[in-house]
Write a protein that holds these residues in place. Structure first.
Motif, PDB file in Angstrom:
ATOM      1  N   THR A  83     -39.811  20.383 -64.547  1.00  0.00           N
ATOM      2  CA  THR A  83     -40.763  21.492 -65.213  1.00  0.00           C
ATOM      3  C   THR A  83     -42.092  20.916 -65.592  1.00  0.00           C
ATOM      4  O   THR A  83     -42.910  21.363 -65.060  1.00  0.00           O
ATOM      5  CB  THR A  83     -40.055  22.248 -66.431  1.00  0.00           C
ATOM      6  N   LYS A 107     -43.465  18.178 -64.319  1.00  0.00           N
ATOM      7  CA  LYS A 107     -43.987  17.700 -62.847  1.00  0.00           C
ATOM      8  C   LYS A 107     -44.725  19.078 -62.431  1.00  0.00           C
ATOM      9  O   LYS A 107     -45.941  19.086 -61.919  1.00  0.00           O
ATOM     10  CB  LYS A 107     -43.066  17.332 -61.974  1.00  0.00           C
ATOM     11  N   LYS A 108     -44.054  20.067 -62.439  1.00  0.00           N
ATOM     12  CA  LYS A 108     -44.554  21.486 -61.767  1.00  0.00           C
ATOM     13  C   LYS A 108     -45.849  22.047 -62.611  1.00  0.00           C
ATOM     14  O   LYS A 108     -47.030  22.430 -62.213  1.00  0.00           O
ATOM     15  CB  LYS A 108     -43.675  22.433 -61.836  1.00  0.00           C
ATOM     16  N   LEU A 109     -45.667  21.867 -64.028  1.00  0.00           N
ATOM     17  CA  LEU A 109     -46.600  22.432 -64.990  1.00  0.00           C
ATOM     18  C   LEU A 109     -47.936  21.378 -64.709  1.00  0.00           C
ATOM     19  O   LEU A 109     -49.037  21.879 -64.816  1.00  0.00           O
ATOM     20  CB  LEU A 109     -46.134  22.358 -66.359  1.00  0.00           C
ATOM     21  N   ARG A 168     -48.920  19.831 -62.238  1.00  0.00           N
ATOM     22  CA  ARG A 168     -49.423  20.212 -61.058  1.00  0.00           C
ATOM     23  C   ARG A 168     -50.495  21.324 -61.124  1.00  0.00           C
ATOM     24  O   ARG A 168     -51.425  21.510 -60.743  1.00  0.00           O
ATOM     25  CB  ARG A 168     -48.545  20.146 -59.712  1.00  0.00           C
ATOM     26  N   ASN A 169     -49.790  22.320 -61.772  1.00  0.00           N
ATOM     27  CA  ASN A 169     -50.546  23.689 -61.882  1.00  0.00           C
ATOM     28  C   ASN A 169     -51.580  23.404 -62.800  1.00  0.00           C
ATOM     29  O   ASN A 169     -52.785  24.257 -62.676  1.00  0.00           O
ATOM     30  CB  ASN A 169     -49.659  24.725 -62.464  1.00  0.00           C
ATOM     31  N   LEU A 170     -51.485  22.655 -63.892  1.00  0.00           N
ATOM     32  CA  LEU A 170     -52.618  22.597 -64.822  1.00  0.00           C
ATOM     33  C   LEU A 170     -53.733  21.711 -64.031  1.00  0.00           C
ATOM     34  O   LEU A 170     -54.987  22.222 -64.135  1.00  0.00           O
ATOM     35  CB  LEU A 170     -52.178  21.705 -66.323  1.00  0.00           C
ATOM     36  N   GLU A 171     -53.445  20.932 -63.219  1.00  0.00           N
ATOM     37  CA  GLU A 171     -54.562  20.087 -62.650  1.00  0.00           C
ATOM     38  C   GLU A 171     -55.231  21.035 -61.527  1.00  0.00           C
ATOM     39  O   GLU A 171     -56.531  21.054 -61.567  1.00  0.00           O
ATOM     40  CB  GLU A 171     -53.849  18.857 -62.066  1.00  0.00           C
ATOM     41  N   GLU A 172     -54.527  22.013 -61.025  1.00  0.00           N
ATOM     42  CA  GLU A 172     -55.168  22.438 -59.821  1.00  0.00           C
ATOM     43  C   GLU A 172     -55.857  23.767 -60.491  1.00  0.00           C
ATOM     44  O   GLU A 172     -56.947  24.162 -59.996  1.00  0.00           O
ATOM     45  CB  GLU A 172     -53.758  23.152 -59.007  1.00  0.00           C
ATOM     46  N   SER A 173     -55.509  24.329 -61.762  1.00  0.00           N
ATOM     47  CA  SER A 173     -56.235  25.413 -62.272  1.00  0.00           C
ATOM     48  C   SER A 173     -57.462  24.918 -62.861  1.00  0.00           C
ATOM     49  O   SER A 173     -58.415  25.603 -63.040  1.00  0.00           O
ATOM     50  CB  SER A 173     -55.465  26.149 -63.451  1.00  0.00           C
ATOM     51  N   LYS A 211     -62.643  26.602 -57.461  1.00  0.00           N
ATOM     52  CA  LYS A 211     -62.434  27.038 -56.288  1.00  0.00           C
ATOM     53  C   LYS A 211     -63.771  27.202 -55.526  1.00  0.00           C
ATOM     54  O   LYS A 211     -63.753  27.702 -54.470  1.00  0.00           O
ATOM     55  CB  LYS A 211     -62.047  28.611 -56.315  1.00  0.00           C
TER      56      LYS A 211
END
Length: 126
Positions: free
Chosen positions: A24, A26-28, A30-35, A39
């Motif tokens: 969880t 690792k996914k979080l 990745r999502n935080l860094e992408e957000s 864009k």
């Protein structure tokens, strides 16, 4: 049977919690860094000169570097991966089955990796 080393219960509970949350986290992360990354294509603005970051990319980098949640997640993931990198294959498989996949108890996982229950508990608790 008593183990050679006994970890404080609070520390053991914390470490087990971190192991259960590894996927969880690792996914979080990745999502935080992408957000945090924009864009759009960033453009530099040299106007102002107040010492503030003036580009979208710089602002995103500052948010990434100063976000405490991201730092916590990175530290947790790095600590787990460092320990796993130094562990043998049986320990890695036990941890994967018990904590990452959350499919087995330590006893059941010991049968899966073909080691005794006592040995599995010793390996997990070391």
């Amino acid at each position: 049977m008593k183990y050679k080393h006994k970890i404080n219960r609070k520390i053991r509970v914390f470490v087990e919690h971190e192991l259960f949350q590894y996927k969880t986290h690792k996914k979080l992360l990745r999502n935080l860094e992408e957000s945090m990354f924009p864009k759009i294509t960033p453009t530099l603005s040299f106007a102002g000169g107040g010492g503030n970051a003036s580009s979208t990319t710089e602002n995103a980098a500052i948010r990434l570097a100063t976000n405490h949640r991201i730092e916590y997640l990175k530290n947790s993931i790095d600590a787990i991966e460092t320990v796993l990198g130094r562990s043998d294959d049986i320990v890695k498989e036990l941890i994967k089955l018990v904590y990452f996949d959350n499919r087995f108890t330590v006893t059941a996982a010991s049968y899966e990796v073909h080691c005794g229950k006592t040995m599995a508990y010793e390996l997990i608790n070391d």
